[in-house]
Design an enzyme around this catalytic site. Structure first.
Site, PDB file in Angstrom:
ATOM      1  N   LYS A 107     -10.365  -8.558   2.118  1.00 53.64           N
ATOM      2  CA  LYS A 107     -10.078  -9.167   0.827  1.00 53.64           C
ATOM      3  C   LYS A 107     -10.243 -10.418   0.630  1.00 53.64           C
ATOM      4  CE  LYS A 107     -10.370  -4.733  -1.421  1.00 53.64           C
ATOM      5  NZ  LYS A 107     -10.625  -3.946  -0.151  1.00 53.64           N
TER       6      LYS A 107
HETATM    7  C1  LIG Z   1     -11.569  -2.950   0.250  1.00 47.93           C
HETATM    8  C2  LIG Z   1     -11.485  -2.547   1.694  1.00 47.93           C
HETATM    9  C3  LIG Z   1     -12.683  -1.816   2.057  1.00 47.93           C
HETATM   10  C4  LIG Z   1     -13.839  -1.381   1.100  1.00 47.93           C
HETATM   11  O1  LIG Z   1     -14.367  -2.432   0.533  1.00 47.93           O
HETATM   12  P1  LIG Z   1     -15.585  -2.315  -0.777  1.00 47.93           P
HETATM   13  O2  LIG Z   1     -15.935  -3.753  -0.906  1.00 47.93           O
HETATM   14  O3  LIG Z   1     -14.646  -1.853  -1.626  1.00 47.93           O
HETATM   15  O4  LIG Z   1     -16.465  -1.231  -0.196  1.00 47.93           O
HETATM   16  C5  LIG Z   1     -12.869  -1.480   3.311  1.00 47.93           C
HETATM   17  N1  LIG Z   1     -11.825  -1.755   4.222  1.00 47.93           N
HETATM   18  C6  LIG Z   1     -10.444  -2.304   3.745  1.00 47.93           C
HETATM   19  C7  LIG Z   1      -9.497  -2.494   4.664  1.00 47.93           C
HETATM   20  C8  LIG Z   1     -10.365  -2.600   2.500  1.00 47.93           C
HETATM   21  O5  LIG Z   1      -9.115  -3.185   2.015  1.00 47.93           O
END
Ligand SMILES: *Cc1c(COP(=O)(O)O)cnc(C)c1O
Length: 491
Positions: A107
């Site tokens: 993120k």
């Molecule tokens: C948010 C997240 C995802 C998923 O990402 P999306 O964009 O919601 O598909 C996968 N792995 C981790 C560790 C995340 O924090």
């Protein structure tokens, strides 16, 4: 460049799309066209230069020098010179590590950049109000938003997380957060409850009016905001350029990307990269037991009427995948009336179905698979034993789904796995792949370090000594009051 709403209404500028987060019709903003850019034959100028080329193409109104300053400032907080390094795992498999930012999950790539885009957009739109960002988090988004918006002028952030519903590391990361514009509150309820509570606050005209009177407007740092999607397109290009640089592929040779998927933001950025001219063979959508997307890609029916399972790969535990709406808009040939119809079906019946022609179009680029908790643990252990590489549960889901895909199809295209978290962020579950783990995340991290010889990240050690500052807990129906009180009480 104008931005269209997937549910119709007036187009917006990039700056308006970013400030609003969601369109007045409730749709998501998508660019009116996909700019094509040339991938370089090797990563010239590094991550920052490619980031600049990609983002400038979508933000033509933003001054080029200002954009470069924003990019430099965003990614200086990453602990790796390549920002998102690519590691060779096996002959045709490479792991793209997206977790070298301050919160140890992917993120950060978007949420370190979004505050800069938000500030620049506020200037461009002449917005006079300050921006109040509400976040409901299942763990990773909350901390990344706090870290990204910390002490950013003209903004304030309030994060709601489910009480008892996040890992100890995730909780400590949030409650020890410093910064004068930041606030964190636990909610009695699960993540879906918290998310619904936030959506209701966004929909309330009364709350908007109360806030406006005090000079504030609400916005979102959730992945429905185009400003979060945009920075994620970059690493699809840099990882391709790195493979070229290393002589692993020939110019123009297509590659696969396999992505652990929840809200569909990360993998959608790959689809945008493909539309921009990046040679992509398949985008492989990987899920855990919450396999609503696997079924969707197989049959063209999105059916959210199913039980919700909690899993180790908790950031992809999902029933309603919001960013899929942007892909649906393309499958509908940008017919917003059709998208509105599907979204109405989703709201009323919990499901919608694509016509055959849209499903065929979908399958040209996408395929999908899922795996169980046992598969996830087995993949972590086996991959470590074979290669010495330790992966987190989300990355392991992608690895397992990819291996089965390759076996089933015989496809030997070079493949990039998107690794979305540092394994130590989920130390207890990862240790469980090797031996029975206790309850203490920190003791388990020490043990994982002893067994595997991999490094405990500094960010995790640092958490232990920090005072807990945000100890508030509220009931679901108290959320609106919790949002309003700090603002209404200000002088
Ligand atoms: C948010 C997240 C995802 C998923 O990402 P999306 O964009 O919601 O598909 C996968 N792995 C981790 C560790 C995340 O924090």
């Amino acid at each position: 460049m104008r931005y269209l709403s997937t549910r119709g209404g007036d187009p917006a500028s990039a700056a308006e799309a970013i400030v609003r987060g969601i369109s007045p019709s409730g749709g998501l903003y998508v660019p009116e066209s996909y700019p094509t850019i040339e991938w370089n034959n090797g990563v010239r100028g590094g991550y920052l230069a490619t980031a600049h080329r990609v983002m400038q193409a979508y933000l033509p109104e933003t001054d080029a020098g200002e954009l470069m300053r924003m990019i430099k400032s965003a990614y200086q907080s990453f602990d790796h010179a390549e920002v998102t390094p690519l590691v060779k795992l096996k002959d045709r498999e490479h792991v793209l590590e997206l977790w070298h930012g301050p919160t140890m999950a992917f993120k950060d790539v978007a949420l370190q950049m979004l505050p800069h885009l938000m500030q620049s957009s506020l200037r461009q739109t002449g917005e006079t109000k300050q921006v109040y960002i509400l976040v409901a988090t299942s763990g990773d988004t909350g901390k990344a938003a706090l870290e990204g918006f910390r002490d950013v002028e003209g903004t304030r952030v309030l994060v709601f997380y489910p009480y008892g519903g996040v890992s100890e590391v995730q909780r400590l990361q949030m409650v020890t957060q410093e910064g004068k514009n930041l606030d964190v509150c636990a909610v009695h309820g699960n993540f879906d409850d918290a998310q619904t509570g936030v959506k209701q606050i966004f929909a309330s005209k009364q709350i908007a009016a109360d806030l406006a009177e005090k000079g504030w407007r609400l916005s979102s740092a959730n992945s429905i905001n185009f400003g979060r999607l945009l920075p994620q397109i970059v690493y699809y290009f840099t990882s391709y350029e790195t493979l070229l640089d290393r002589g692993e592929i020939q110019p123009g040779e297509p590659v696969n990307f396999c992505v652990p998927t929840g809200n569909f933001g990360d993998i959608l950025a790959g689809e945008y990269a493909r539309r921009m001219g990046l040679p992509v063979h398949k985008l492989i959508c990987a899920s855990n037991r919450n396999n609503v997307l696997t079924d969707f890609f197989a049959r063209g029916v999105y059916d959210g009427n199913r039980p919700f399972y909690q899993s180790m790969s908790c950031s992809i535990d999902i029933l309603i995948s919001s960013n899929l709406e942007r892909l649906l808009f393309e499958l509908a040939n940008r017919d917003d009336a059709l998208v509105r119809e599907w979204m109405r079906d989703l709201k009323e019946k919990g499901m919608y179905a694509l016509p055959q022609r849209a499903l065929d179009a979908l399958k040209r680029t996408f395929c999908a698979g899922w795996c169980t908790e046992e598969d996830t643990l087995e993949t972590i252990k086996r991959t470590f034993d074979q290669t010495g590489y330790l992966m987190d549960p989300h990355t392991a889901v992608a690895q397992c789904v990819y291996e089965r895909y390759a076996e089933r199809t015989g496809d030997n295209t070079k493949t990039i796995l998107l690794s979305t978290a540092n394994p130590y962020k989920f130390a207890s579950d990862v240790l469980g792949a090797f031996e029975p783990a206790g309850d203490d995340d920190f003791a388990n991290a020490e043990r994982l370090n002893a067994i595997t010889g991999t490094q405990i990240p500094n960010g995790m050690r640092a958490l232990l000594g920090k005072p807990e500052r945000h100890m508030d807990v509220c009931m679901l129906d108290e959320m609106p009051k919790r949002v309003l009180s700090p603002v209404l009480n200000q002088a």
